[in-house]
Scaffold this motif. Structure first.
Motif, PDB file in Angstrom:
ATOM      1  N   ALA A  72     -84.229  79.157 -17.998  1.00 13.85           N
ATOM      2  CA  ALA A  72     -84.289  80.317 -17.110  1.00 13.85           C
ATOM      3  C   ALA A  72     -84.607  81.642 -17.808  1.00 13.85           C
ATOM      4  CB  ALA A  72     -82.989  80.427 -16.317  1.00 13.85           C
ATOM      5  N   PRO A  73     -84.018  81.948 -18.977  1.00 15.50           N
ATOM      6  CA  PRO A  73     -84.331  83.240 -19.601  1.00 15.50           C
ATOM      7  C   PRO A  73     -85.783  83.372 -20.049  1.00 15.50           C
ATOM      8  CG  PRO A  73     -82.310  82.293 -20.513  1.00 15.50           C
ATOM      9  CD  PRO A  73     -82.994  81.222 -19.736  1.00 15.50           C
ATOM     10  N   HIS A  74     -86.495  82.266 -20.091  1.00 13.25           N
ATOM     11  CA  HIS A  74     -87.862  82.275 -20.617  1.00 13.25           C
ATOM     12  C   HIS A  74     -88.868  81.797 -19.578  1.00 13.25           C
ATOM     13  CE1 HIS A  74     -85.840  82.889 -24.448  1.00 13.25           C
ATOM     14  NE2 HIS A  74     -85.072  81.851 -24.137  1.00 13.25           N
ATOM     15  N   SER A  75     -88.477  81.841 -18.309  1.00 10.20           N
ATOM     16  CA  SER A  75     -89.337  81.407 -17.211  1.00 10.20           C
ATOM     17  C   SER A  75     -89.186  82.384 -16.056  1.00 10.20           C
ATOM     18  CB  SER A  75     -88.950  80.000 -16.730  1.00 10.20           C
ATOM     19  OG  SER A  75     -88.919  79.068 -17.800  1.00 10.20           O
ATOM     20  N   GLU A  76     -90.228  82.471 -15.257  1.00  9.28           N
ATOM     21  CA  GLU A  76     -90.144  83.333 -14.080  1.00  9.28           C
ATOM     22  C   GLU A  76     -89.332  82.679 -12.968  1.00  9.28           C
ATOM     23  OE1 GLU A  76     -94.128  84.274 -12.961  1.00  9.28           O
ATOM     24  OE2 GLU A  76     -94.558  85.353 -14.829  1.00  9.28           O
ATOM     25  N   GLN A  77     -89.391  81.352 -12.902  1.00 16.00           N
ATOM     26  CA  GLN A  77     -88.670  80.637 -11.849  1.00 16.00           C
ATOM     27  C   GLN A  77     -88.395  79.214 -12.294  1.00 16.00           C
ATOM     28  OE1 GLN A  77     -90.945  79.974  -8.289  1.00 16.00           O
ATOM     29  NE2 GLN A  77     -89.141  79.640  -7.008  1.00 16.00           N
ATOM     30  N   VAL A  78     -87.180  78.721 -12.014  1.00 10.89           N
ATOM     31  CA  VAL A  78     -86.832  77.334 -12.296  1.00 10.89           C
ATOM     32  C   VAL A  78     -86.135  76.768 -11.071  1.00 10.89           C
ATOM     33  CG1 VAL A  78     -85.596  75.724 -13.800  1.00 10.89           C
ATOM     34  CG2 VAL A  78     -86.507  77.864 -14.761  1.00 10.89           C
ATOM     35  N   ALA A  79     -86.617  75.644 -10.573  1.00  6.89           N
ATOM     36  CA  ALA A  79     -86.020  74.989  -9.423  1.00  6.89           C
ATOM     37  C   ALA A  79     -85.609  73.568  -9.813  1.00  6.89           C
ATOM     38  CB  ALA A  79     -86.992  74.950  -8.250  1.00  6.89           C
ATOM     39  N   VAL A  80     -84.529  73.080  -9.193  1.00  4.85           N
ATOM     40  CA  VAL A  80     -83.982  71.760  -9.513  1.00  4.85           C
ATOM     41  C   VAL A  80     -83.892  70.938  -8.230  1.00  4.85           C
ATOM     42  CG1 VAL A  80     -82.070  70.478 -10.562  1.00  4.85           C
ATOM     43  CG2 VAL A  80     -82.580  72.818 -11.337  1.00  4.85           C
ATOM     44  N   ARG A  81     -84.385  69.701  -8.306  1.00  4.47           N
ATOM     45  CA  ARG A  81     -84.256  68.753  -7.199  1.00  4.47           C
ATOM     46  C   ARG A  81     -83.915  67.379  -7.779  1.00  4.47           C
ATOM     47  NH1 ARG A  81     -87.322  70.161  -2.628  1.00  4.47           N
ATOM     48  NH2 ARG A  81     -86.637  68.187  -1.689  1.00  4.47           N
ATOM     49  N   TYR A  82     -83.531  66.452  -6.902  1.00  4.27           N
ATOM     50  CA  TYR A  82     -83.127  65.128  -7.354  1.00  4.27           C
ATOM     51  C   TYR A  82     -83.864  64.037  -6.582  1.00  4.27           C
ATOM     52  CZ  TYR A  82     -79.370  67.636  -9.651  1.00  4.27           C
ATOM     53  OH  TYR A  82     -78.657  68.503 -10.449  1.00  4.27           O
ATOM     54  N   LEU A  83     -84.234  62.975  -7.298  1.00  9.33           N
ATOM     55  CA  LEU A  83     -84.810  61.779  -6.705  1.00  9.33           C
ATOM     56  C   LEU A  83     -83.835  60.620  -6.906  1.00  9.33           C
ATOM     57  CD1 LEU A  83     -88.428  61.858  -8.219  1.00  9.33           C
ATOM     58  CD2 LEU A  83     -87.641  62.961  -6.122  1.00  9.33           C
ATOM     59  N   GLY A  84     -83.936  59.624  -5.990  1.00  9.73           N
ATOM     60  CA  GLY A  84     -83.125  58.438  -6.187  1.00  9.73           C
ATOM     61  C   GLY A  84     -82.328  58.124  -4.951  1.00  9.73           C
TER      62      GLY A  84
END
Length: 229
Positions: free
Chosen positions: A217-229
């Motif tokens: 996150a400190p080195h990205s403009e946006q981070v999103a998390v999702r899950y598969l399974g």
């Protein structure tokens, strides 16, 4: 958000599989990431002091991957799951590789939590990524060997896009085309588990995924998390 597709045949064959997907946009990996370097150094210090050892094939989290590899016809002692190989490297050499901050981040989380991890430069991905059984006609060029072309065995689980195979033996080795360098700005990261249980909905990956998100996150403009399974 870009999400890989877990083919229904693979999901049916491996119902315990869970995958956390982190998509990071505006990544700046061409400069130091102090928290990532500290995470790597901390693991190396703990291993050197003998108070902690990387998980090996006797750990249930990695043993489950060995069982899965055998189920789709791969020998996990010859082509080891990525986290197994990385942990063995730390145990033998006392150090983890330094590639670039983005790759180093998922390596640190992978070894700490005994979860296979990987990443793809989205600029090099052609169409949708699918986790599926290979049919034997696909082409794969291994990371670091741009002049080599392999053909995964039919029935082997692979990540693939419209242009070819992105990983062999599920998570053993990545492709050269989609490798993440310090110039990559849009990156898809995956963390995987094979010891999930029905109804857990990725809970076994929530901690590792959050740890990776905090490094990115400190080195990205946006981070999103999702899950598969």
């Amino acid at each position: 958000m870009t999400l890989p597709h877990l083919h229904p045949d693979v999901a049916a064959a491996f119902p315990a599989a869970r995958i956390a997907v982190l998509t990071a946009h505006g990544v700046r990996a061409d400069r130091p990431w102090p928290a990532t370097e500290a995470a790597l150094a901390r693991l190396e210090t703990l291993a050197a002091q003998g108070g902690w050892r990387p998980a090996d094939e006797h750990d249930p989290r990695i043993a489950a991957w060995h069982t899965a590899y055998r189920a789709f016809g791969s020998n996990p002692r010859r082509v080891r799951p990525s986290v197994d190989a990385l942990g063995r490297r730390l145990a033998k050499q006392g150090a983890l590789p330094r590639i670039n901050p983005a790759v180093d981040s998922y390596n640190a989380v992978s070894v700490r939590h005994a979860r296979p991890a990987g990443a793809f430069d989205l600029a090099a991905v052609d169409g949708r990524i699918e986790i599926r059984f290979a049919d034997g006609t696909e082409e794969f060029t291994p990371l670091g060997a741009p002049g080599t072309v392999e053909h995964p065995r039919p029935g082997e689980v692979v990540y693939a896009d419209a242009a070819g195979v992105l990983t062999r033996h599920w998570n053993h080795r990545d492709a050269h085309r989609t490798r993440v360098t310090e110039r990559a700005t849009d990156v898809l990261f995956v963390l995987e588990a094979m010891d999930g249980m029905d109804g857990m909905d990725g809970a076994e990956l929530a901690g590792p995924a959050e740890e990776l998100r905090e490094l990115l996150a400190p080195h990205s403009e946006q981070v999103a998390v999702r899950y598969l399974g």
